[in-house]
Design a protein around this motif. Structure first.
Motif, PDB file in Angstrom:
ATOM      1  N   GLY A  14       0.828  -1.202   0.000  1.00 26.16           N
ATOM      2  CA  GLY A  14       0.000   0.000   0.000  1.00 26.16           C
ATOM      3  C   GLY A  14       0.855   1.242   0.000  1.00 26.16           C
ATOM      4  N   ALA A  15       0.820   1.988  -1.118  1.00 26.14           N
ATOM      5  CA  ALA A  15       1.726   3.128  -1.282  1.00 26.14           C
ATOM      6  C   ALA A  15       1.020   4.462  -1.142  1.00 26.14           C
ATOM      7  CB  ALA A  15       2.426   3.044  -2.640  1.00 26.14           C
ATOM      8  N   GLY A  16       0.021   4.508  -0.258  1.00 27.43           N
ATOM      9  CA  GLY A  16      -0.549   5.794   0.097  1.00 27.43           C
ATOM     10  C   GLY A  16       0.367   6.529   1.063  1.00 27.43           C
ATOM     11  N   PRO A  17      -0.088   7.661   1.608  1.00 30.86           N
ATOM     12  CA  PRO A  17       0.773   8.438   2.509  1.00 30.86           C
ATOM     13  C   PRO A  17       1.281   7.627   3.703  1.00 30.86           C
ATOM     14  CG  PRO A  17      -1.101   9.751   1.838  1.00 30.86           C
ATOM     15  CD  PRO A  17      -1.355   8.361   1.322  1.00 30.86           C
ATOM     16  N   ALA A  18       0.434   6.760   4.270  1.00 32.31           N
ATOM     17  CA  ALA A  18       0.875   5.964   5.419  1.00 32.31           C
ATOM     18  C   ALA A  18       1.970   4.987   5.010  1.00 32.31           C
ATOM     19  CB  ALA A  18      -0.309   5.221   6.035  1.00 32.31           C
ATOM     20  N   GLY A  19       1.756   4.283   3.903  1.00 28.99           N
ATOM     21  CA  GLY A  19       2.763   3.338   3.435  1.00 28.99           C
ATOM     22  C   GLY A  19       4.066   4.005   3.069  1.00 28.99           C
ATOM     23  N   GLU A  20       3.975   5.144   2.402  1.00 30.38           N
ATOM     24  CA  GLU A  20       5.185   5.878   2.032  1.00 30.38           C
ATOM     25  C   GLU A  20       5.990   6.270   3.266  1.00 30.38           C
ATOM     26  OE1 GLU A  20       3.864   8.221  -2.045  1.00 30.38           O
ATOM     27  OE2 GLU A  20       3.272   9.051  -0.114  1.00 30.38           O
ATOM     28  N   ASN A  21       5.306   6.794   4.287  1.00 28.36           N
ATOM     29  CA  ASN A  21       5.997   7.228   5.499  1.00 28.36           C
ATOM     30  C   ASN A  21       6.596   6.055   6.261  1.00 28.36           C
ATOM     31  OD1 ASN A  21       5.620  10.309   6.654  1.00 28.36           O
ATOM     32  ND2 ASN A  21       4.199   9.809   5.010  1.00 28.36           N
ATOM     33  N   ALA A  22       5.861   4.944   6.318  1.00 26.76           N
ATOM     34  CA  ALA A  22       6.394   3.781   7.025  1.00 26.76           C
ATOM     35  C   ALA A  22       7.689   3.308   6.386  1.00 26.76           C
ATOM     36  CB  ALA A  22       5.360   2.659   7.035  1.00 26.76           C
ATOM     37  N   SER A  30      20.070   4.756   7.343  1.00 26.22           N
ATOM     38  CA  SER A  30      20.668   3.421   7.436  1.00 26.22           C
ATOM     39  C   SER A  30      20.930   2.891   6.029  1.00 26.22           C
ATOM     40  CB  SER A  30      19.718   2.469   8.166  1.00 26.22           C
ATOM     41  OG  SER A  30      18.625   2.107   7.332  1.00 26.22           O
ATOM     42  N   ASP A  31      21.474   1.675   5.977  1.00 22.32           N
ATOM     43  CA  ASP A  31      21.633   1.017   4.689  1.00 22.32           C
ATOM     44  C   ASP A  31      20.551  -0.035   4.469  1.00 22.32           C
ATOM     45  OD1 ASP A  31      22.379  -0.905   6.500  1.00 22.32           O
ATOM     46  OD2 ASP A  31      24.376  -1.268   5.643  1.00 22.32           O
ATOM     47  N   ARG A  32      19.469   0.027   5.273  1.00 27.60           N
ATOM     48  CA  ARG A  32      18.369  -0.901   5.075  1.00 27.60           C
ATOM     49  C   ARG A  32      17.652  -0.626   3.762  1.00 27.60           C
ATOM     50  NH1 ARG A  32      18.262  -0.153  10.637  1.00 27.60           N
ATOM     51  NH2 ARG A  32      16.925   1.697  10.455  1.00 27.60           N
ATOM     52  N   THR A  33      16.949  -1.623   3.248  1.00 30.14           N
ATOM     53  CA  THR A  33      16.234  -1.520   1.973  1.00 30.14           C
ATOM     54  C   THR A  33      14.746  -1.679   2.211  1.00 30.14           C
ATOM     55  OG1 THR A  33      16.492  -3.894   1.585  1.00 30.14           O
ATOM     56  CG2 THR A  33      18.180  -2.426   0.662  1.00 30.14           C
ATOM     57  N   ALA A  34      13.949  -1.078   1.332  1.00 30.94           N
ATOM     58  CA  ALA A  34      12.494  -1.163   1.450  1.00 30.94           C
ATOM     59  C   ALA A  34      11.862  -1.300   0.077  1.00 30.94           C
ATOM     60  CB  ALA A  34      11.934   0.070   2.156  1.00 30.94           C
ATOM     61  N   ALA A  35      10.797  -2.098   0.039  1.00 29.88           N
ATOM     62  CA  ALA A  35       9.975  -2.217  -1.163  1.00 29.88           C
ATOM     63  C   ALA A  35       8.581  -1.705  -0.844  1.00 29.88           C
ATOM     64  CB  ALA A  35       9.906  -3.668  -1.631  1.00 29.88           C
ATOM     65  N   LEU A  36       8.021  -0.964  -1.784  1.00 27.62           N
ATOM     66  CA  LEU A  36       6.686  -0.386  -1.649  1.00 27.62           C
ATOM     67  C   LEU A  36       5.808  -0.990  -2.741  1.00 27.62           C
ATOM     68  CD1 LEU A  36       5.200   1.799   0.053  1.00 27.62           C
ATOM     69  CD2 LEU A  36       5.980   3.487  -1.611  1.00 27.62           C
ATOM     70  N   VAL A  37       4.830  -1.795  -2.349  1.00 28.41           N
ATOM     71  CA  VAL A  37       3.992  -2.526  -3.304  1.00 28.41           C
ATOM     72  C   VAL A  37       2.685  -1.771  -3.496  1.00 28.41           C
ATOM     73  CG1 VAL A  37       2.868  -4.719  -3.804  1.00 28.41           C
ATOM     74  CG2 VAL A  37       5.006  -4.683  -2.499  1.00 28.41           C
ATOM     75  N   GLU A  38       2.322  -1.502  -4.747  1.00 32.61           N
ATOM     76  CA  GLU A  38       1.094  -0.743  -5.023  1.00 32.61           C
ATOM     77  C   GLU A  38       0.389  -1.283  -6.254  1.00 32.61           C
ATOM     78  OE1 GLU A  38      -2.066   1.230  -5.075  1.00 32.61           O
ATOM     79  OE2 GLU A  38      -0.728   1.582  -3.363  1.00 32.61           O
ATOM     80  N   LEU A  41      -2.030   3.504  -7.755  1.00 29.41           N
ATOM     81  CA  LEU A  41      -1.154   4.655  -7.929  1.00 29.41           C
ATOM     82  C   LEU A  41      -0.351   4.912  -6.662  1.00 29.41           C
ATOM     83  CD1 LEU A  41      -3.711   7.087  -9.625  1.00 29.41           C
ATOM     84  CD2 LEU A  41      -1.800   5.947 -10.747  1.00 29.41           C
ATOM     85  N   VAL A  42       0.923   5.158  -6.828  1.00 31.09           N
ATOM     86  CA  VAL A  42       1.754   5.574  -5.698  1.00 31.09           C
ATOM     87  C   VAL A  42       1.286   6.960  -5.259  1.00 31.09           C
ATOM     88  CG1 VAL A  42       4.093   6.088  -4.929  1.00 31.09           C
ATOM     89  CG2 VAL A  42       3.688   4.204  -6.536  1.00 31.09           C
ATOM     90  N   GLY A  43       0.961   7.072  -4.006  1.00 28.82           N
ATOM     91  CA  GLY A  43       0.337   8.293  -3.484  1.00 28.82           C
ATOM     92  C   GLY A  43      -1.016   8.001  -2.895  1.00 28.82           C
ATOM     93  N   GLY A  44      -1.665   6.937  -3.382  1.00 32.04           N
ATOM     94  CA  GLY A  44      -2.879   6.432  -2.768  1.00 32.04           C
ATOM     95  C   GLY A  44      -4.104   7.311  -2.868  1.00 32.04           C
ATOM     96  N   GLU A  45      -5.117   6.915  -2.115  1.00 35.71           N
ATOM     97  CA  GLU A  45      -6.436   7.563  -2.156  1.00 35.71           C
ATOM     98  C   GLU A  45      -6.336   9.058  -1.890  1.00 35.71           C
ATOM     99  OE1 GLU A  45     -10.565   6.511  -2.824  1.00 35.71           O
ATOM    100  OE2 GLU A  45      -8.763   5.279  -2.819  1.00 35.71           O
ATOM    101  N   CYS A  46      -5.555   9.429  -0.896  1.00 37.15           N
ATOM    102  CA  CYS A  46      -5.466  10.833  -0.500  1.00 37.15           C
ATOM    103  C   CYS A  46      -5.023  11.729  -1.646  1.00 37.15           C
ATOM    104  CB  CYS A  46      -4.496  10.968   0.674  1.00 37.15           C
ATOM    105  SG  CYS A  46      -4.170  12.669   1.163  1.00 37.15           S
ATOM    106  N   SER A  47      -4.031  11.295  -2.377  1.00 39.87           N
ATOM    107  CA  SER A  47      -3.440  12.154  -3.408  1.00 39.87           C
ATOM    108  C   SER A  47      -4.341  12.359  -4.618  1.00 39.87           C
ATOM    109  CB  SER A  47      -2.113  11.555  -3.876  1.00 39.87           C
ATOM    110  OG  SER A  47      -1.177  11.522  -2.825  1.00 39.87           O
TER     111      SER A  47
END
Length: 479
Positions: A14-22, A30-38, A41-47
């Motif tokens: 979920g790439a809405g504002p909450a997912g993006e921030n998480a 850090s050198d940690r990695t993250a994947a954002l699955v959507e 649309l990236v940006g979600g309902e709010c955008s």
């Protein structure tokens, strides 16, 4: 094609504002990695379909009303095409649809990999997207939000009613819209549709608008809507059947066919060019693979670290509307910041003894602005809710009538209320109704969250001649 497996430290569905921030907070510094699955649309309902377009549609009407209330300022009306074009500029929308390139660029600039497709849990720390498996070393975050709920009224779904997405993406202004609901979405949509020239009939099952707020808030919004001459409000109206013989799937924001008739319980009906359902939301968890980790579809309860209840190992989190704590974008982002910090601390082996790792603000401390005309701004508990929780409270309220409000516009009308915990002499709630009172809310939020004693607030001197002088009048009323 053979299945593939990729590993990340954090996987967010979920790439809405909450997912993006998480995702951003979990890997920051850090050198940690993250994947954002959507899947959309990236940006979600709010955008694209909620906060951003709705406020873009509401603001021109507010500005026009303010101009009309100011002698010496001429204001002819709204250019509907220009209003919709400005909305589209914020939602990056053209004839081909929405464009989320800027949001994708933001993710990539923050070292977050965007994965397109429908993500589902596939067991512990695993997410399946098509033929690809994403494995998380530390955490999976669910930020899938909610969808518009359509009541089980005979004929309603077959009529292809508008939901909030159609209302915010409106391209054709119906002559007459029937809205089912009396909450925030219904009231805001009625406000902008009326400003854009539509007649509106609000069908409200209960007997008040904005029922979760202080009663005067809904009363003032109802009076203002009715006062436009464009809006009729029917309280106690229960749709029993919907008829629309000529249905057409014309696309988002367009009138979906011919006239629609809503039969009401107890007799009577409403006939309109379009019907908008604004009757609540449902969690988007039905096809999320929850069974693979022992969960059932529905809202996902979490603890104050945003870890999902009932899943051992502290690896699964849920943020935003999907956890049903407070369904507001800014609160989802707040939860995501907490969850991201918790994930980072756990990954580093750091203790969680700092307040920043505990979500507190969504326990009776959340602020909200309803952008109707007048606006409703509230934080914390209503007087009734405070008493239900066993608190000993008093209330002080008065009309907002100070030099600053008089100077702001000739027709300024507003009301303010504070709910005071008598045991601690601190605020536990505040509600303001009036033009642009959303800009007054953060002061109340700080006072409520910070548990600032009223004796201390006497030393927070409002500037003159600002509308915020009403704070002083409230304190004086309680002396």
């Amino acid at each position: 094609m053979a299945d593939t497996t990729d590993e990340f430290d954090v996987v967010v569905i979920g790439a809405g504002p909450a997912g993006e921030n998480a995702a951003a907070y979990a890997i920051a510094g850090s050198d940690r990695t993250a994947a954002l699955v959507e899947r959309e649309l990236v940006g979600g309902e709010c955008s694209y379909w909620a906060c951003i377009p709705s406020k873009a549609l509401l603001r021109p009407g507010h500005v026009l009303a303010a101009a009309k209330a100011m002698p010496g300022v001429t204001a002819d009306g709204l250019d509907v095409a220009a209003v919709l074009a400005r909305r589209d500029s914020f939602t990056h929308r053209d004839d081909t649809g929405h464009d989320d390139c800027s949001q994708v660029d933001w993710a990539e600039d923050n070292r977050i990999t965007v994965v397109r497709g429908h993500g589902r849990l596939a067991g512990e720390r695993a997410v399946e997207v098509g033929g690809r498996t994403l494995r998380a070393r530390h955490a999976v975050v669910l930020a899938t939000g909610t969808t518009a709920a359509v009541p089980d009224v005979p004929g309603l779904r077959a009529a292809l009613p508008w939901t909030s997405r159609d209302a915010t993406a409106v391209t054709e202004i119906p002559g007459h819209v029937a809205i089912i609901g009396g909450g925030v979405v219904a009231c805001e949509a009625a406000t902008w549709l009326a400003a854009l020239g539509a007649r509106v009939t609000l069908l409200v099952r209960g007997h008040a608008l904005l029922a979760g707020n202080e009663p005067f808030a809904g009363e003032r919004v109802a009076a203002a809507l009715a006062g436009t001459g464009q809006v009729e409000i029917r309280f106690g109206a229960q749709p029993e059947r919907v008829h629309r013989p000529d249905v057409a799937d014309t696309g988002e924001g367009r009138i979906h066919g011919g006239r629609v008739t809503v039969e009401l319980g107890g007799g009577g009906s409403v006939e309109a060019d379009e019907i908008l359902v604004a009757a609540g939301r449902a969690p988007h968890t039905g096809d999320l693979g929850l069974a693979t980790v022992g969960l059932e579809p529905g809202y996902l309860p979490v603890d104050d670290h945003l870890t999902v209840d009932g899943v051992p190992g502290e690896w699964l989190y849920a943020v935003g509307d999907v956890n049903h704590r407070v369904a507001l974008t800014h609160m989802g982002k707040y939860q995501a910041r907490v969850a991201g910090d918790v994930i980072a601390a756990r990954a580093d082996g750091r203790p969680l003894d700092s307040p920043r790792y505990t979500a507190l603000a969504d326990h009776d401390l959340a602020p909200q602005v309803v952008y109707t005309a007048p606006e409703v701004a509230a934080v914390g508990l209503t007087e009734a809710a405070a008493r239900e929780r066993g608190l000993t409270v008093s209330a002080v309220e008065l009309d907002i009538a100070v030099a600053g409000s008089s100077l702001a516009r000739d027709d300024y009308a507003g009301h303010a209320k504070l709910v005071v915990d008598e045991t601690t002499d601190t605020l536990v709630g505040a509600t303001f109704v009036g033009p642009d009172v959303g800009e007054q809310l953060h002061a109340a939020t700080i006072a409520v969250v910070g548990r600032v004693p009223l004796e201390t607030l006497w030393h927070a001197v409002p500037a003159f001649p600002a509308v915020s002088e009403f704070w002083l009048r409230l304190l004086e009323a309680r002396r």
